[in-house]
Write a protein that holds these residues in place. Structure first.
Motif, short mmCIF file in Angstrom:
data_model
loop_
_atom_site.label_atom_id
_atom_site.label_comp_id
_atom_site.label_asym_id
_atom_site.label_seq_id
_atom_site.Cartn_x
_atom_site.Cartn_y
_atom_site.Cartn_z
N TYR A 59 1.99 10.50 -5.28
CA TYR A 59 1.29 11.78 -5.15
C TYR A 59 0.49 11.86 -3.85
CZ TYR A 59 2.04 12.86 -10.16
OH TYR A 59 2.58 13.15 -11.38
N ALA A 60 0.24 10.71 -3.23
CA ALA A 60 -0.64 10.66 -2.06
C ALA A 60 0.08 11.18 -0.82
CB ALA A 60 -1.10 9.22 -1.82
N MET A 61 -0.71 11.62 0.16
CA MET A 61 -0.15 11.91 1.46
C MET A 61 0.43 10.61 2.03
SD MET A 61 -2.73 14.43 3.45
CE MET A 61 -3.24 16.02 2.79
N GLN A 62 1.63 10.71 2.58
CA GLN A 62 2.33 9.54 3.08
C GLN A 62 2.37 9.54 4.61
OE1 GLN A 62 3.68 7.21 0.87
NE2 GLN A 62 2.84 8.43 -0.82
N SER A 63 2.13 8.39 5.19
CA SER A 63 2.26 8.27 6.65
C SER A 63 3.74 8.27 7.01
CB SER A 63 1.62 6.98 7.14
OG SER A 63 2.39 5.87 6.72
N LEU A 64 4.03 8.41 8.29
CA LEU A 64 5.43 8.42 8.73
C LEU A 64 6.12 7.10 8.41
CD1 LEU A 64 5.05 10.22 12.19
CD2 LEU A 64 5.65 11.21 9.97
N ALA A 65 5.31 6.04 8.30
CA ALA A 65 5.87 4.72 7.97
C ALA A 65 6.09 4.54 6.47
CB ALA A 65 4.95 3.63 8.50
N GLY A 66 5.66 5.55 5.66
CA GLY A 66 5.87 5.48 4.23
C GLY A 66 4.73 4.84 3.45
N ALA A 67 3.60 4.64 4.10
CA ALA A 67 2.42 4.09 3.41
C ALA A 67 1.49 5.24 3.03
CB ALA A 67 1.69 3.11 4.34
N VAL A 68 0.50 4.94 2.17
CA VAL A 68 -0.50 5.95 1.80
C VAL A 68 -1.37 6.24 3.03
CG1 VAL A 68 -2.53 6.43 0.38
CG2 VAL A 68 -0.53 5.33 -0.64
N TRP A 69 -1.39 7.49 3.43
CA TRP A 69 -2.19 7.90 4.61
C TRP A 69 -3.66 8.02 4.22
CZ3 TRP A 69 -5.35 12.12 5.48
CH2 TRP A 69 -5.73 12.34 6.80
N LYS A 70 -4.55 7.65 5.14
CA LYS A 70 -5.99 7.79 4.90
C LYS A 70 -6.63 8.50 6.08
CE LYS A 70 -6.31 3.84 1.81
NZ LYS A 70 -6.90 2.51 1.53
N ASP A 71 -7.69 9.26 5.77
CA ASP A 71 -8.37 10.01 6.82
C ASP A 71 -9.26 9.10 7.66
OD1 ASP A 71 -10.76 9.62 5.40
OD2 ASP A 71 -10.80 11.65 4.57
N ASN A 72 -10.02 9.70 8.58
CA ASN A 72 -10.83 8.91 9.51
C ASN A 72 -11.93 8.12 8.82
OD1 ASN A 72 -9.28 9.87 11.62
ND2 ASN A 72 -10.67 11.54 12.12
N LYS A 73 -12.24 8.48 7.57
CA LYS A 73 -13.25 7.75 6.80
C LYS A 73 -12.61 6.75 5.83
CE LYS A 73 -16.72 11.42 7.06
NZ LYS A 73 -17.48 12.45 6.31
N GLY A 74 -11.29 6.61 5.93
CA GLY A 74 -10.59 5.65 5.07
C GLY A 74 -10.32 6.17 3.67
N GLN A 93 -3.88 16.28 14.20
CA GLN A 93 -3.72 14.83 14.05
C GLN A 93 -3.01 14.51 12.74
OE1 GLN A 93 -7.42 12.60 13.94
NE2 GLN A 93 -6.41 10.83 13.03
N VAL A 94 -3.42 15.18 11.67
CA VAL A 94 -2.80 14.96 10.35
C VAL A 94 -1.31 15.28 10.42
CG1 VAL A 94 -2.76 15.69 7.93
CG2 VAL A 94 -4.96 15.39 9.11
N ASP A 95 -0.97 16.39 11.07
CA ASP A 95 0.44 16.79 11.15
C ASP A 95 1.27 15.78 11.93
OD1 ASP A 95 -0.23 19.03 9.75
OD2 ASP A 95 -0.27 20.38 11.48
N ARG A 96 0.65 15.09 12.89
CA ARG A 96 1.38 14.06 13.64
C ARG A 96 1.59 12.79 12.82
NH1 ARG A 96 -2.22 15.59 17.84
NH2 ARG A 96 -3.49 13.73 17.43
N GLU A 97 0.69 12.54 11.86
CA GLU A 97 0.69 11.25 11.16
C GLU A 97 1.29 11.30 9.76
OE1 GLU A 97 -3.44 9.72 13.36
OE2 GLU A 97 -3.41 10.06 11.20
N VAL A 98 1.41 12.49 9.18
CA VAL A 98 1.80 12.61 7.77
C VAL A 98 3.16 13.27 7.62
CG1 VAL A 98 1.20 13.73 5.57
CG2 VAL A 98 -0.60 12.69 6.97
N GLN A 99 3.95 12.74 6.68
CA GLN A 99 5.19 13.42 6.30
C GLN A 99 4.95 14.08 4.94
OE1 GLN A 99 8.48 10.73 5.88
NE2 GLN A 99 7.23 9.04 5.10
N PHE A 100 4.81 15.39 4.94
CA PHE A 100 4.53 16.13 3.71
C PHE A 100 5.81 16.34 2.91
CE2 PHE A 100 1.00 17.62 6.49
CZ PHE A 100 -0.05 17.24 5.68
#
Length: 340
Positions: free
Chosen positions: A114-129, A172-179
């Motif tokens: 359910y989490a936002m996923q990074s382009l590498a397929g891991a759970v993406w986290k914001d600048n505060k982790g 930045q989010v759009d560059r890092e996340v695959q929705f």
């Protein structure tokens, strides 16, 4: 002790709400009694109480199966929610249940799909982790709507959705996340679609409101977070821009050091919000009433800043009231208020 849900409540009559944020920890014990006294002794008449908080924890003994499945209600803070809401009703205090939606590190951890996923397929986290859930996933919508529905059935007069948006720093989010967005919806479209479904499923039982960034009153786009005034306003009864002067950048609205000038910031923000609503009313009968959040905290991290006291809170209230907006909510994360 599990939350007991009875027959559907009838909606409260609409009223001019003047409320305070009450964290879950402030909704119990002596602190709650102190806040009740504050409401009794002032013109305040409403409380916004955490139902699902910023960590993704459900604050009461929910019976929603999806909540139980992941243990989001394993740390019950408010033991007697239904009785508490009945007490507020008897005191004629309007109750608003706050549901933090897409900022949800707990759900992200328990159901990483359910989490936002990074382009590498891991759970993406914001600048505060902090991990967020993907607003494009309808299972996430339904999870939050089930909680909102139960809260309404327990007796809340209104459900308020907070963090009903994408994370800030949108580019930045759009560059890092695959929705997970097979239908190619825009961010604004998906936020509106979530609120529309909430209205269909909860709107008969309770009023609905949405918290939005302060700049939504003035911005002509969704600011990269999916919050577009017109779309949200169609789906809720109340729209609550967070007009905290400390959150505005230096020079915004031509105001130097916004934290030092609460009247000027709120006056301009409300003027723009009224303008947007006026235009909306010309094309739509469904327009949310404006009920802003005001600052009743001191932003020590802002340079320069001022210590906010009752006079500063009243400057914000005055600025909006002069333009016909009398409703308001006061924010202090620790629920310690200067308002008298």
């Amino acid at each position: 002790m599990k939350a007991e849900v009875s027959a559907l409540p009838t909606k409260a009559a609409k009223q001019v709400v003047k409320g305070i944020y009450v964290s879950a920890w402030s909704a119990v014990g002596n602190k709650f009694e102190q806040l009740l006294t504050l409401v009794d002794q002032t013109d305040l008449n409403a409380m916004v109480i955490d139902v699902k908080n910023d960590s993704g924890q459900v604050t009461y003994a929910s019976t929603v199966p999806a909540v139980n499945e992941i243990g989001a209600n394993s740390n019950v803070i408010i033991q007697d929610l239904k009785a508490k809401l009945q007490r507020l009703k008897e005191k004629k205090i309007y109750s608003i249940g706050r549901v933090v939606v897409f900022k949800d590190p707990y759900l992200s951890k328990q159901k990483s799909n359910y989490a936002m996923q990074s382009l590498a397929g891991a759970v993406w986290k914001d600048n505060k982790g902090i991990a967020w859930v993907d607003p494009y996933k309808e299972a996430v919508w339904d999870y939050n709507i089930q909680i909102a529905k139960e809260a309404a059935q327990l007796g809340f007069d209104e459900i308020q959705f907070d963090y009903v948006r994408f994370p800030e720093n949108g580019k930045q989010v759009d560059r890092e996340v695959q929705f997970d967005n097979p239908n190619k919806l825009t961010k604004a479209q998906v936020i509106e679609a979530f609120l529309q479904r909430a209205k269909e499923q909860v709107g008969q039982q309770a009023y609905l409101s949405a918290d939005v960034f302060g700049l939504t009153t003035s911005s002509e786009n969704d600011m990269g977070i999916g919050q577009e005034w017109a779309g949200i306003s169609k789906q809720v009864n109340y729209i609550s821009p967070m007009l905290y002067p400390s959150h505005y950048s230096n020079g915004m609205y031509g105001v130097k050091n916004p934290d030092l000038q609460p009247y000027a910031i709120v006056s301009k923000a409300i003027s723009d919000a009224n303008g947007k609503n006026l235009r909306l009313k010309q094309v739509s009968s469904e327009v949310a009433e404006i009920r802003p959040w005001y600052q009743d905290f001191t932003a020590t991290w802002v340079k320069p800043h001022k210590t906010y006291r009752a006079a500063d809170v009243n400057e914000q209230i005055k600025a909006a009231k002069e333009q016909g907006v009398e409703q308001f909510l006061l924010w202090n994360s620790n629920s310690n208020y200067s308002y008298r």
